[in-house]
Scaffold this motif. Structure first.
Motif, PDB file in Angstrom:
ATOM      1  N   TYR A   1     -38.418 147.283  72.016  1.00 40.42           N
ATOM      2  CA  TYR A   1     -38.050 148.579  71.385  1.00 40.42           C
ATOM      3  C   TYR A   1     -38.712 148.868  70.054  1.00 40.42           C
ATOM      4  O   TYR A   1     -38.526 148.745  68.908  1.00 40.42           O
ATOM      5  CB  TYR A   1     -36.323 148.312  70.822  1.00 40.42           C
ATOM      6  CG  TYR A   1     -35.612 148.107  71.929  1.00 40.42           C
ATOM      7  CD1 TYR A   1     -35.108 148.958  72.577  1.00 40.42           C
ATOM      8  CD2 TYR A   1     -34.866 146.870  71.896  1.00 40.42           C
ATOM      9  CE1 TYR A   1     -34.174 148.848  73.870  1.00 40.42           C
ATOM     10  CE2 TYR A   1     -33.658 146.510  72.779  1.00 40.42           C
ATOM     11  CZ  TYR A   1     -33.505 147.591  73.808  1.00 40.42           C
ATOM     12  OH  TYR A   1     -32.594 147.421  74.907  1.00 40.42           O
ATOM     13  N   PRO A   2     -40.017 149.402  70.489  1.00 32.85           N
ATOM     14  CA  PRO A   2     -40.951 149.624  69.269  1.00 32.85           C
ATOM     15  C   PRO A   2     -40.435 150.780  68.099  1.00 32.85           C
ATOM     16  O   PRO A   2     -40.745 150.455  67.167  1.00 32.85           O
ATOM     17  CB  PRO A   2     -42.236 150.105  70.048  1.00 32.85           C
ATOM     18  CG  PRO A   2     -41.746 150.422  71.279  1.00 32.85           C
ATOM     19  CD  PRO A   2     -40.832 149.579  71.495  1.00 32.85           C
ATOM     20  N   GLU A   3     -40.008 151.989  68.811  1.00 35.47           N
ATOM     21  CA  GLU A   3     -39.314 152.824  67.740  1.00 35.47           C
ATOM     22  C   GLU A   3     -38.134 152.181  66.912  1.00 35.47           C
ATOM     23  O   GLU A   3     -38.338 152.487  65.792  1.00 35.47           O
ATOM     24  CB  GLU A   3     -39.096 154.083  68.468  1.00 35.47           C
ATOM     25  CG  GLU A   3     -40.284 154.758  69.179  1.00 35.47           C
ATOM     26  CD  GLU A   3     -41.227 154.927  68.222  1.00 35.47           C
ATOM     27  OE1 GLU A   3     -40.966 155.724  67.000  1.00 35.47           O
ATOM     28  OE2 GLU A   3     -42.361 154.746  68.567  1.00 35.47           O
ATOM     29  N   ILE A   4     -37.365 151.386  67.309  1.00 32.84           N
ATOM     30  CA  ILE A   4     -36.205 150.795  66.770  1.00 32.84           C
ATOM     31  C   ILE A   4     -37.041 149.913  65.723  1.00 32.84           C
ATOM     32  O   ILE A   4     -36.613 149.780  64.590  1.00 32.84           O
ATOM     33  CB  ILE A   4     -35.170 150.317  67.457  1.00 32.84           C
ATOM     34  CG1 ILE A   4     -34.651 151.166  68.332  1.00 32.84           C
ATOM     35  CG2 ILE A   4     -34.425 149.478  66.580  1.00 32.84           C
ATOM     36  CD1 ILE A   4     -33.609 150.526  69.247  1.00 32.84           C
ATOM     37  N   PHE A   5     -37.841 148.999  66.118  1.00 30.88           N
ATOM     38  CA  PHE A   5     -38.701 148.097  65.033  1.00 30.88           C
ATOM     39  C   PHE A   5     -39.308 148.821  64.115  1.00 30.88           C
ATOM     40  O   PHE A   5     -39.541 148.313  63.001  1.00 30.88           O
ATOM     41  CB  PHE A   5     -39.315 147.068  66.020  1.00 30.88           C
ATOM     42  CG  PHE A   5     -38.561 146.301  67.040  1.00 30.88           C
ATOM     43  CD1 PHE A   5     -37.356 146.035  66.666  1.00 30.88           C
ATOM     44  CD2 PHE A   5     -39.221 145.779  68.112  1.00 30.88           C
ATOM     45  CE1 PHE A   5     -36.670 145.241  67.621  1.00 30.88           C
ATOM     46  CE2 PHE A   5     -38.351 145.087  69.069  1.00 30.88           C
ATOM     47  CZ  PHE A   5     -37.219 144.720  68.654  1.00 30.88           C
ATOM     48  N   ARG A   6     -40.167 150.048  64.272  1.00 30.32           N
ATOM     49  CA  ARG A   6     -40.682 150.680  63.452  1.00 30.32           C
ATOM     50  C   ARG A   6     -39.784 151.152  62.369  1.00 30.32           C
ATOM     51  O   ARG A   6     -40.148 151.162  61.343  1.00 30.32           O
ATOM     52  CB  ARG A   6     -41.522 151.870  64.150  1.00 30.32           C
ATOM     53  CG  ARG A   6     -42.369 152.668  63.116  1.00 30.32           C
ATOM     54  CD  ARG A   6     -42.838 153.935  63.921  1.00 30.32           C
ATOM     55  NE  ARG A   6     -43.965 154.431  63.155  1.00 30.32           N
ATOM     56  CZ  ARG A   6     -45.078 154.796  63.579  1.00 30.32           C
ATOM     57  NH1 ARG A   6     -45.246 154.888  65.005  1.00 30.32           N
ATOM     58  NH2 ARG A   6     -45.866 155.494  62.690  1.00 30.32           N
TER      59      ARG A   6
ATOM     60  N   THR B   1     -49.983 151.476  58.372  1.00 29.09           N
ATOM     61  CA  THR B   1     -50.227 151.447  59.701  1.00 29.09           C
ATOM     62  C   THR B   1     -49.208 151.073  60.635  1.00 29.09           C
ATOM     63  O   THR B   1     -48.698 149.659  60.048  1.00 29.09           O
ATOM     64  CB  THR B   1     -51.726 151.072  60.311  1.00 29.09           C
ATOM     65  OG1 THR B   1     -51.832 149.612  59.629  1.00 29.09           O
ATOM     66  CG2 THR B   1     -52.581 152.202  59.434  1.00 29.09           C
ATOM     67  N   PHE B   2     -48.979 151.361  61.884  1.00 27.93           N
ATOM     68  CA  PHE B   2     -47.950 150.622  62.554  1.00 27.93           C
ATOM     69  C   PHE B   2     -48.381 150.446  63.849  1.00 27.93           C
ATOM     70  O   PHE B   2     -49.137 151.171  64.441  1.00 27.93           O
ATOM     71  CB  PHE B   2     -46.592 151.182  62.621  1.00 27.93           C
ATOM     72  CG  PHE B   2     -45.632 150.752  63.636  1.00 27.93           C
ATOM     73  CD1 PHE B   2     -44.859 149.852  63.215  1.00 27.93           C
ATOM     74  CD2 PHE B   2     -45.626 151.198  64.923  1.00 27.93           C
ATOM     75  CE1 PHE B   2     -43.875 149.045  64.318  1.00 27.93           C
ATOM     76  CE2 PHE B   2     -44.710 150.502  65.915  1.00 27.93           C
ATOM     77  CZ  PHE B   2     -43.874 149.675  65.390  1.00 27.93           C
ATOM     78  N   PHE B   3     -48.328 149.320  64.562  1.00 26.29           N
ATOM     79  CA  PHE B   3     -48.685 148.842  66.132  1.00 26.29           C
ATOM     80  C   PHE B   3     -47.809 147.770  66.576  1.00 26.29           C
ATOM     81  O   PHE B   3     -47.412 146.941  65.769  1.00 26.29           O
ATOM     82  CB  PHE B   3     -50.363 148.744  65.889  1.00 26.29           C
ATOM     83  CG  PHE B   3     -50.765 147.407  65.149  1.00 26.29           C
ATOM     84  CD1 PHE B   3     -50.799 146.305  66.025  1.00 26.29           C
ATOM     85  CD2 PHE B   3     -51.071 147.559  63.930  1.00 26.29           C
ATOM     86  CE1 PHE B   3     -51.448 145.218  65.074  1.00 26.29           C
ATOM     87  CE2 PHE B   3     -51.589 146.352  63.146  1.00 26.29           C
ATOM     88  CZ  PHE B   3     -51.551 145.226  63.811  1.00 26.29           C
TER      89      PHE B   3
END
Length: 132
Positions: A90-95, A17-19
């Motif tokens: 930058y949540p998508e880059i960090f994901r 899971t990612f948040f």
């Protein structure tokens, strides 16, 4: 903050899971904490009860896993979290970065995690609103 539901063992492997959690420091500056939590099989867990303690003190040899108190490793999974903390949102880059680290770790690829993380930390991040 990386395991808001609490740290609990599981009898089955759960999907990662990612948040993102936003923390604010004393100067009102935001810190974005991207969290990827996954479950990994645990090895060498021991379950003890008073009866088993008494048996161990008597040094009675045991032959089966049930009598020794060991749990087969495929039956118990523990949560682990990868966390990336940044002042940038930058949540998508960090994901994607955490997903890459997770893949290298889980698949035991021939890349050291230290080298991978050092390379990720040395990447230049574009200014906010600029091109990626």
């Amino acid at each position: 903050f990386c395991q808001p539901g609490g740290w609990q063992l599981s009898k089955e492997r759960k999907q990662p899971t990612f948040f993102v959690v936003v923390l604010t420091d004393i100067d009102s500056e935001r810190h974005y904490c991207s969290c990827l939590t996954f479950y990994e099989a645990e090895i060498n867990l021991q379950v003890r009860d008073p009866q088993q303690e008494t048996e161990m003190q008597k040094e009675v040899p045991t032959n089966s896993e049930e009598e020794s108190g060991l749990i087969p490793p495929a039956e118990v999974f523990a949560p682990k979290s990868l966390v990336l903390v940044s002042r940038l949102d930058y949540p998508e880059i960090f994901r994607a970065c955490l997903g890459l680290i997770y893949t290298v770790y889980v698949d035991s690829l021939n890349v050291s995690l230290e080298t991978l993380i050092a390379n990720l930390c040395s990447c230049l991040v574009p200014a906010s609103g600029g091109s990626q």
